[in-house]
Design an enzyme around this catalytic site. Structure first.
Site, PDB file in Angstrom:
ATOM      1  CG  HIS A 127      -9.030   1.265  -3.299  1.00  0.00           C
ATOM      2  ND1 HIS A 127     -10.091   2.053  -2.939  1.00  0.00           N
ATOM      3  CD2 HIS A 127      -7.980   2.109  -3.447  1.00  0.00           C
ATOM      4  CE1 HIS A 127      -9.704   3.317  -2.870  1.00  0.00           C
ATOM      5  NE2 HIS A 127      -8.413   3.374  -3.169  1.00  0.00           N
ATOM      6  CG  HIS A 165      -3.261   4.047  -4.620  1.00  0.00           C
ATOM      7  ND1 HIS A 165      -3.843   5.009  -5.417  1.00  0.00           N
ATOM      8  CD2 HIS A 165      -4.148   3.820  -3.607  1.00  0.00           C
ATOM      9  CE1 HIS A 165      -5.015   5.359  -4.903  1.00  0.00           C
ATOM     10  NE2 HIS A 165      -5.222   4.649  -3.808  1.00  0.00           N
ATOM     11  CG  ASN A 214      -4.839   8.227  -7.516  1.00  0.00           C
ATOM     12  OD1 ASN A 214      -4.735   7.038  -7.794  1.00  0.00           O
ATOM     13  ND2 ASN A 214      -4.846   8.670  -6.264  1.00  0.00           N
ATOM     14  CG  ASP A 263      -9.064   6.328  -4.809  1.00  0.00           C
ATOM     15  OD1 ASP A 263      -9.977   6.364  -3.969  1.00  0.00           O
ATOM     16  OD2 ASP A 263      -7.885   6.068  -4.520  1.00  0.00           O
ATOM     17  CG  ASP A 286      -6.867   3.409  -0.060  1.00  0.00           C
ATOM     18  OD1 ASP A 286      -6.238   3.599  -1.117  1.00  0.00           O
ATOM     19  OD2 ASP A 286      -7.328   4.339   0.628  1.00  0.00           O
ATOM     20  CG  HIS A 289       2.944   7.829   0.784  1.00  0.00           C
ATOM     21  ND1 HIS A 289       2.755   8.585  -0.345  1.00  0.00           N
ATOM     22  CD2 HIS A 289       1.697   7.609   1.294  1.00  0.00           C
ATOM     23  CE1 HIS A 289       1.457   8.824  -0.510  1.00  0.00           C
ATOM     24  NE2 HIS A 289       0.805   8.235   0.468  1.00  0.00           N
TER      25      HIS A 289
END
Length: 430
Positions: free
Chosen positions: A60, A62, A94, A152, A305, A309
């Site tokens: 998991h 990103h 995503n 997700d 996860d 950012h």
């Protein structure tokens, strides 16, 4: 392909015991293990007693490309993973555009292969744009190599959409991975409906948003026989639902993040968006239930996860900042320090959750599951003897939105190899 001789490494034996061994790597695999090996090699690495483990697997992450390269790219994300001791990761869909069709999947898969220095397995979306009631072309995306299917970031709001998705995933032999969240029960919550929401006056998100949709999904999984995996479990009630489902032989597995294991909403004492994620940090009792579930096998996997950012985004209030924290660089060392070193769990249990169970659940063929002759040389070397402070300026990630900055840990990654090739060495982060 180069050969490597790793000298004086500590190898795990049993639950928490170690043996000093040398390893010889050639043609991408471990070809010899012994004490005092003298094989001629292109490279010789003295591990100096550091811990050598099979490369970690994170199901998991990103990596934000395409669409959000200012946060992370495939190139930077794969470096981040290697610095954390991970040799295989699963990248979420995503993005912008969402990976919900054959053309976009091919483009991102090509980028993963071109820019990744580790093994990147790519998820595809369950439904168009993550929100549509129509499921994607699961057979075609499966044929292209989608590791599994997930929306997700968004819960599947319609039961029939989930039902059709599970049927399609089962027919394709793929796992259905669920972000479990009923939008009608969020009520604008930005932190858990509990201590922090009461003390700081923030809108609270009830656990019912997670647990009610999980109960629905488990019944659909029972009806379809699909292989169902719950992402980032956060609530004690969810752990109990999964435990009961397993007892009833429903094909369900689950993951928990390091931040949900180590943090809870009692620790949110001010407007600190580094403590904002989705699902939110729950109560101390929920955190205890998550740990108990991991220890007894109800929860199968630890997954980070990893959600980078920009500093500007995370400089906002909890009310407006985006959800998510970085995690892949710090996960092993945090869990080794706070769970293994105090004796709460064994190193073998942690390795199972961060390597063997992910490999088993997702039927991975090209990863190392143990240190043994013939295994793929996906390896990570960890310094478990020296204390280190996590610092914002040392991350390989483009982002540093971690709630663990300032924590002192054991288990920094020294080196990482993928298919026998070194992809990370401490000191080469920048």
């Amino acid at each position: 392909m180069n050969s490597t001789l790793i000298k004086n490494a500590q190898i795990l034996v049993g639950e928490n015991s170690f043996l000093k061994r040398d390893l010889f790597i050639e043609k991408g695999k471990i070809s010899a293990i012994g004490d005092g090996l003298s094989n001629k090699a292109d490279f010789i690495v003295d591990a100096k007693g550091a811990l050598l483990l099979p490369g970690l697997i994170d199901v998991h992450v990103h990596f934000r490309e395409p669409g959000f390269p200012e946060k992370e790219t495939i190139a930077s994300g794969s470096k981040v993973a290697a610095r954390g001791g991970f040799t295989t990761v699963f990248a979420m869909p995503n993005l912008n555009p969402v990976i919900d069709n054959v053309e976009v999947f091919k483009q991102v898969q090509a980028l993963n292969q071109q820019d990744g220095i580790i093994k990147i397995k790519q998820y595809a979306a369950i439904s168009t744009g993550l929100t549509a009631n129509k499921i994607d072309n699961i057979p075609a995306l499966s044929a292209l190599g989608a590791i599994a299917f997930t929306n997700d970031g968004k819960g599947v709001q319609t039961a029939d959409t989930m039902y059709q998705a599970m049927l399609a995933a089962k027919a394709a032999g793929k796992v259905l991975v669920a972000h479990v969240e009923d939008n009608s029960l969020i009520h604008g919550g930005v932190v858990n409906a509990g201590l922090a929401s009461k003390n700081l006056g923030f809108p609270g998100a009830k656990k019912l948003s997670e647990t009610s949709q999980l109960a629905r999904d488990l019944m659909i999984a029972k009806a379809t026989g699909a292989q169902y995996h719950m992402a980032h479990v956060s609530a004690a009630e969810s752990v109990e639902l999964i435990r009961i489902a397993k007892e009833h032989r429903i094909d369900v597995t689950a993951e928990v993040s390091p931040h949900h294991l180590l943090l809870d909403d009692s620790m949110i004492t001010n407007d600190n968006s580094l403590m904002k994620m989705n699902p939110p940090l729950r109560s101390p009792d929920d955190r205890a239930a998550l740990l108990a579930g991991l220890l007894d096998g109800t929860i199968d996997i630890v997954a980070t996860d990893h959600a980078p950012h920009t500093k500007e985004e995370k400089a906002q209030s909890i009310l407006t900042a985006p959800n998510g924290v970085t995690g892949i660089e710090t996960s092993f060392q945090l869990l080794y320090t706070h769970l293994v070193k105090p004796g709460i769990m064994s190193l073998r249990q942690l390795l199972k959750a961060m390597n063997q169970r992910p490999a088993d659940i997702f039927a991975l063929k090209d990863v190392a599951r143990e240190i043994a002759i013939g295994q793929v040389a996906d390896l990570a070397l960890f310094d478990i003897r020296h204390l280190h402070e996590i610092k914002a300026n040392e991350f390989a990630s483009k982002a540093s939105n971690s709630p663990f900055i300032g924590w002192k840990v054991y288990g920094q990654t020294e080196r990482t190899w993928v298919n026998g090739q070194q992809v990370y060495a401490k000191g080469d982060e920048k």
